[in-house]
Motif scaffolding. Structure first.
Motif, PDB file in Angstrom:
ATOM      1  N   VAL A 153      66.676  -6.704  16.825  1.00 43.51           N
ATOM      2  CA  VAL A 153      66.305  -5.569  17.685  1.00 43.51           C
ATOM      3  C   VAL A 153      64.947  -5.822  18.348  1.00 43.51           C
ATOM      4  O   VAL A 153      64.732  -5.436  19.501  1.00 43.51           O
ATOM      5  CB  VAL A 153      66.301  -4.229  16.910  1.00 43.51           C
ATOM      6  N   TYR A 154      64.040  -6.458  17.631  1.00 40.21           N
ATOM      7  CA  TYR A 154      62.733  -6.791  18.212  1.00 40.21           C
ATOM      8  C   TYR A 154      62.909  -7.810  19.333  1.00 40.21           C
ATOM      9  O   TYR A 154      62.307  -7.685  20.405  1.00 40.21           O
ATOM     10  CB  TYR A 154      61.820  -7.344  17.125  1.00 40.21           C
ATOM     11  N   ASN A 155      63.751  -8.797  19.113  1.00 40.52           N
ATOM     12  CA  ASN A 155      64.023  -9.796  20.138  1.00 40.52           C
ATOM     13  C   ASN A 155      64.672  -9.154  21.366  1.00 40.52           C
ATOM     14  O   ASN A 155      64.343  -9.495  22.510  1.00 40.52           O
ATOM     15  CB  ASN A 155      64.933 -10.883  19.569  1.00 40.52           C
ATOM     16  N   ASP A 156      65.581  -8.213  21.136  1.00 35.55           N
ATOM     17  CA  ASP A 156      66.219  -7.496  22.241  1.00 35.55           C
ATOM     18  C   ASP A 156      65.183  -6.712  23.043  1.00 35.55           C
ATOM     19  O   ASP A 156      65.250  -6.655  24.284  1.00 35.55           O
ATOM     20  CB  ASP A 156      67.288  -6.539  21.719  1.00 35.55           C
ATOM     21  N   LEU A 157      64.233  -6.106  22.349  1.00 32.23           N
ATOM     22  CA  LEU A 157      63.179  -5.354  23.017  1.00 32.23           C
ATOM     23  C   LEU A 157      62.340  -6.262  23.916  1.00 32.23           C
ATOM     24  O   LEU A 157      62.053  -5.922  25.072  1.00 32.23           O
ATOM     25  CB  LEU A 157      62.280  -4.663  21.986  1.00 32.23           C
ATOM     26  N   LEU A 158      61.964  -7.424  23.408  1.00 27.82           N
ATOM     27  CA  LEU A 158      61.157  -8.355  24.206  1.00 27.82           C
ATOM     28  C   LEU A 158      61.889  -8.775  25.469  1.00 27.82           C
ATOM     29  O   LEU A 158      61.278  -8.918  26.539  1.00 27.82           O
ATOM     30  CB  LEU A 158      60.793  -9.580  23.373  1.00 27.82           C
ATOM     31  N   HIS A 159      63.197  -8.981  25.373  1.00 26.89           N
ATOM     32  CA  HIS A 159      63.953  -9.391  26.553  1.00 26.89           C
ATOM     33  C   HIS A 159      64.061  -8.254  27.569  1.00 26.89           C
ATOM     34  O   HIS A 159      63.998  -8.491  28.779  1.00 26.89           O
ATOM     35  CB  HIS A 159      65.339  -9.893  26.142  1.00 26.89           C
ATOM     36  N   LYS A 160      64.200  -7.009  27.107  1.00 31.10           N
ATOM     37  CA  LYS A 160      64.219  -5.885  28.039  1.00 31.10           C
ATOM     38  C   LYS A 160      62.858  -5.733  28.715  1.00 31.10           C
ATOM     39  O   LYS A 160      62.770  -5.483  29.918  1.00 31.10           O
ATOM     40  CB  LYS A 160      64.604  -4.597  27.308  1.00 31.10           C
ATOM     41  N   ILE A 161      61.785  -5.891  27.953  1.00 30.99           N
ATOM     42  CA  ILE A 161      60.437  -5.817  28.524  1.00 30.99           C
ATOM     43  C   ILE A 161      60.240  -6.923  29.558  1.00 30.99           C
ATOM     44  O   ILE A 161      59.719  -6.680  30.655  1.00 30.99           O
ATOM     45  CB  ILE A 161      59.383  -5.933  27.402  1.00 30.99           C
ATOM     46  N   SER A 162      60.678  -8.138  29.224  1.00 35.16           N
ATOM     47  CA  SER A 162      60.458  -9.252  30.153  1.00 35.16           C
ATOM     48  C   SER A 162      61.239  -9.056  31.444  1.00 35.16           C
ATOM     49  O   SER A 162      60.760  -9.413  32.524  1.00 35.16           O
ATOM     50  CB  SER A 162      60.817 -10.587  29.493  1.00 35.16           C
ATOM     51  N   ASP A 163      62.430  -8.467  31.376  1.00 32.70           N
ATOM     52  CA  ASP A 163      63.193  -8.188  32.594  1.00 32.70           C
ATOM     53  C   ASP A 163      62.462  -7.191  33.492  1.00 32.70           C
ATOM     54  O   ASP A 163      62.411  -7.350  34.719  1.00 32.70           O
ATOM     55  CB  ASP A 163      64.577  -7.634  32.239  1.00 32.70           C
ATOM     56  N   GLU A 164      61.904  -6.148  32.881  1.00 38.32           N
ATOM     57  CA  GLU A 164      61.199  -5.130  33.671  1.00 38.32           C
ATOM     58  C   GLU A 164      59.933  -5.687  34.294  1.00 38.32           C
ATOM     59  O   GLU A 164      59.663  -5.463  35.481  1.00 38.32           O
ATOM     60  CB  GLU A 164      60.856  -3.927  32.787  1.00 38.32           C
ATOM     61  N   VAL A 165      59.137  -6.395  33.510  1.00 34.13           N
ATOM     62  CA  VAL A 165      57.871  -6.917  34.027  1.00 34.13           C
ATOM     63  C   VAL A 165      58.133  -8.009  35.068  1.00 34.13           C
ATOM     64  O   VAL A 165      57.434  -8.106  36.072  1.00 34.13           O
ATOM     65  CB  VAL A 165      56.985  -7.441  32.885  1.00 34.13           C
ATOM     66  N   PHE A 166      59.177  -8.819  34.846  1.00 32.88           N
ATOM     67  CA  PHE A 166      59.563  -9.823  35.841  1.00 32.88           C
ATOM     68  C   PHE A 166      59.843  -9.153  37.182  1.00 32.88           C
ATOM     69  O   PHE A 166      59.446  -9.658  38.239  1.00 32.88           O
ATOM     70  CB  PHE A 166      60.802 -10.588  35.362  1.00 32.88           C
ATOM     71  N   PHE A 167      60.537  -8.037  37.140  1.00 35.29           N
ATOM     72  CA  PHE A 167      60.915  -7.325  38.361  1.00 35.29           C
ATOM     73  C   PHE A 167      59.702  -6.958  39.208  1.00 35.29           C
ATOM     74  O   PHE A 167      59.740  -7.050  40.436  1.00 35.29           O
ATOM     75  CB  PHE A 167      61.705  -6.061  37.997  1.00 35.29           C
ATOM     76  N   VAL A 168      58.607  -6.556  38.572  1.00 34.32           N
ATOM     77  CA  VAL A 168      57.424  -6.143  39.339  1.00 34.32           C
ATOM     78  C   VAL A 168      56.480  -7.309  39.630  1.00 34.32           C
ATOM     79  O   VAL A 168      55.601  -7.199  40.480  1.00 34.32           O
ATOM     80  CB  VAL A 168      56.645  -5.014  38.624  1.00 34.32           C
ATOM     81  N   MET A 169      56.656  -8.453  38.963  1.00 28.00           N
ATOM     82  CA  MET A 169      55.729  -9.575  39.145  1.00 28.00           C
ATOM     83  C   MET A 169      56.294 -10.717  39.983  1.00 28.00           C
ATOM     84  O   MET A 169      55.541 -11.584  40.430  1.00 28.00           O
ATOM     85  CB  MET A 169      55.292 -10.141  37.790  1.00 28.00           C
ATOM     86  N   PHE A 170      57.594 -10.753  40.202  1.00 27.09           N
ATOM     87  CA  PHE A 170      58.213 -11.879  40.888  1.00 27.09           C
ATOM     88  C   PHE A 170      57.677 -12.065  42.305  1.00 27.09           C
ATOM     89  O   PHE A 170      57.684 -13.173  42.841  1.00 27.09           O
ATOM     90  CB  PHE A 170      59.730 -11.688  40.905  1.00 27.09           C
ATOM     91  N   THR A 171      57.207 -10.992  42.930  1.00 25.11           N
ATOM     92  CA  THR A 171      56.666 -11.089  44.286  1.00 25.11           C
ATOM     93  C   THR A 171      55.210 -11.550  44.311  1.00 25.11           C
ATOM     94  O   THR A 171      54.671 -11.824  45.380  1.00 25.11           O
ATOM     95  CB  THR A 171      56.761  -9.736  45.008  1.00 25.11           C
ATOM     96  N   ASN A 172      54.572 -11.625  43.160  1.00 25.56           N
ATOM     97  CA  ASN A 172      53.148 -11.989  43.100  1.00 25.56           C
ATOM     98  C   ASN A 172      53.012 -13.516  43.083  1.00 25.56           C
ATOM     99  O   ASN A 172      52.849 -14.135  42.044  1.00 25.56           O
ATOM    100  CB  ASN A 172      52.510 -11.361  41.854  1.00 25.56           C
ATOM    101  N   ARG A 173      53.066 -14.113  44.269  1.00 26.39           N
ATOM    102  CA  ARG A 173      53.067 -15.572  44.355  1.00 26.39           C
ATOM    103  C   ARG A 173      51.771 -16.190  43.839  1.00 26.39           C
ATOM    104  O   ARG A 173      51.766 -17.303  43.305  1.00 26.39           O
ATOM    105  CB  ARG A 173      53.318 -16.015  45.798  1.00 26.39           C
ATOM    106  N   VAL A 174      50.657 -15.499  43.996  1.00 28.07           N
ATOM    107  CA  VAL A 174      49.378 -16.038  43.538  1.00 28.07           C
ATOM    108  C   VAL A 174      49.371 -16.174  42.016  1.00 28.07           C
ATOM    109  O   VAL A 174      48.990 -17.217  41.470  1.00 28.07           O
ATOM    110  CB  VAL A 174      48.204 -15.147  44.004  1.00 28.07           C
ATOM    111  N   ALA A 175      49.811 -15.133  41.313  1.00 26.36           N
ATOM    112  CA  ALA A 175      49.888 -15.206  39.852  1.00 26.36           C
ATOM    113  C   ALA A 175      50.883 -16.271  39.421  1.00 26.36           C
ATOM    114  O   ALA A 175      50.645 -16.999  38.443  1.00 26.36           O
ATOM    115  CB  ALA A 175      50.269 -13.844  39.269  1.00 26.36           C
TER     116      ALA A 175
END
Length: 295
Positions: A153-175
Motif C-alpha cells: 500500500v505504501y508503494n502504491d501511494l508513492l506511485h500515485k504521488i509520482s503520477d500527480e507530481v509528474f503531471f505538474v512538473m513535466f512542462t518544467n524543462r529547466v528543472a
C-alpha cells in the motif's frame, strides 16, 4: 480492471502535490547543495534503475518518489498529526500517511491511531514551562512508518504521488534539464568499469565510450513531447505542427545530449525545428524558459 482508455486519465487529489513538486525542483535545480540528501539515490548502483531506454516509469517519476519519501519520513516522525473520527471535541489522531492512504482510495478508513501518551514537561531557566511529546510517542510513529514502508500500500501511494507530481512538473524543462545533468554525472562516472562486473545486462545500453546508445524514440514519447511543446520549436518558436506548413519537420532533441551522459528518457527530450537542431548538434545548451500563454 482498468482499460486502456482508463489508463489515459489520472484523478488528481492535490494532496501535497505542489509541496512535493517544490522539493523536487529544489533538489534538481540546486543538486550541488543537496549532495548529502541525494546520496542514497545513486548509492550502491542506484543509477542502474535509470539506465534502460525509454521507460514509462521515467527518470522524473523515480526522482519524485525519492523526494516524496524524504518528505513523508519527516511528516510522519511524530511532528504532525491529523484529526479523524466523528467527535470534533475529542477527536482521534493519526499520521499524515494514513490520511494520504484514505484520500487516494488505497484504504477505506484510517487503520492506525496515534497512541495516547502523556506529554513531558520541560522547565526553562526563565521559569516558563514548555511541554513536548514523550519520546515513546515519536518512537511509536517512527516504528509505524518503518513498517509501512515495507508494504504494498505504501508503494502504491508513492506511485500515485509520482503520477500527480509528474503531471505538474513535466512542462518544467529547466528543472528537467538540471535533473538530467545530475544523472548524467553519474552515468559518466558510475558506469561501465564499475557496473559491468555486477550488472552485465546493462552493458547493451552503452556505447564503448560509456555513453548511452542512440536508439529510435518510440511513438508514445514523440507524441508526449510534441503535445507538451505544442508543436512549436522551443528555441525559435517556429510552428512545426504541420498545420501551417505541411513541409515543416519536427526534431526530438536530447536536452542533455547523449555525448554528455544524457539518458534516453522522455523527460530528457524537447521539440526543435530542423534548423535549431542542426545548430545545437551535440552541445549542451540551456533549454528555453519561455512558454506560450494559454490565452
Amino acid at each position: 480492471m482498468a482499460t486502456n482508455r482508463d489508463a489515459q486519465w489520472i484523478q488528481h487529489e492535490y494532496l501535497d502535490t505542489y509541496r512535493i513538486a517544490s522539493l523536487v525542483e529544489t533538489y534538481a535545480n540546486s543538486h550541488i547543495n543537496y549532495l548529502r540528501e541525494l546520496e542514497a539515490l545513486t548509492l550502491d548502483c542506484g543509477i542502474c534503475a535509470f539506465i534502460p531506454h525509454w521507460q514509462k516509469d521515467t527518470a522524473l517519476h523515480k526522482f519524485i518518489r525519492y523526494a516524496a519519501e524524504i518528505m513523508l519520513e519527516d511528516d510522519n516522525s511524530g511532528k504532525y498529526k491529523v484529526a479523524f473520527g466523528g467527535d470534533p471535541v475529542h477527536p482521534k489522531w493519526t499520521l499524515p500517511l494514513e490520511e494520504a492512504l484514505v484520500t487516494y482510495g488505497i484504504q477505506d478508513e484510517v487503520l492506525w491511531e496515534i497512541p495516547e501518551i502523556a506529554p513531558v514537561e520541560k522547565t526553562q531557566d526563565n521559569g516558563v514551562i514548555y511541554t513536548t511529546d514523550a519520546p515513546e510517542l515519536r518512537n511509536a510513529c517512527y516504528e509505524y512508518f518503518q513498517e509501512m514502508q515495507m508494504t504494498q500500500v505504501y508503494n502504491d501511494l508513492l506511485h500515485k504521488i509520482s503520477d500527480e507530481v509528474f503531471f505538474v512538473m513535466f512542462t518544467n524543462r529547466v528543472a528537467l534539464q538540471n535533473l538530467h545533468q545530475y544523472l548524467a554525472y553519474h552515468v559518466l562516472n558510475d558506469s561501465m568499469e564499475y557496473l559491468e562486473p555486477d550488472h552485465p545486462q546493462l552493458m547493451k545500453f552503452y556505447t564503448k565510450s560509456g555513453r548511452m546508445r542512440r536508439t529510435h524514440i518510440p511513438m508514445w514519447a514523440r507524441r508526449a513531447i510534441f503535445f507538451r511543446d505544442r508543436g512549436i520549436c522551443t528555441k525559435c518558436k517556429k510552428d512545426i505542427s504541420g498545420l501551417l506548413n505541411p513541409f515543416s519537420r519536427e526534431n526530438y532533441d536530447h536536452i542533455v545530449p547523449l555525448a554528455e551522459g544524457g539518458l534516453n528518457d522522455v523527460t530528457n527530450l524537447q521539440l526543435l525545428c530542423e534548423s535549431c537542431n542542426n545548430k545545437k548538434s551535440a552541445r549542451l545548451e540551456p533549454t528555453s524558459k519561455q512558454y506560450q500563454r494559454w490565452f
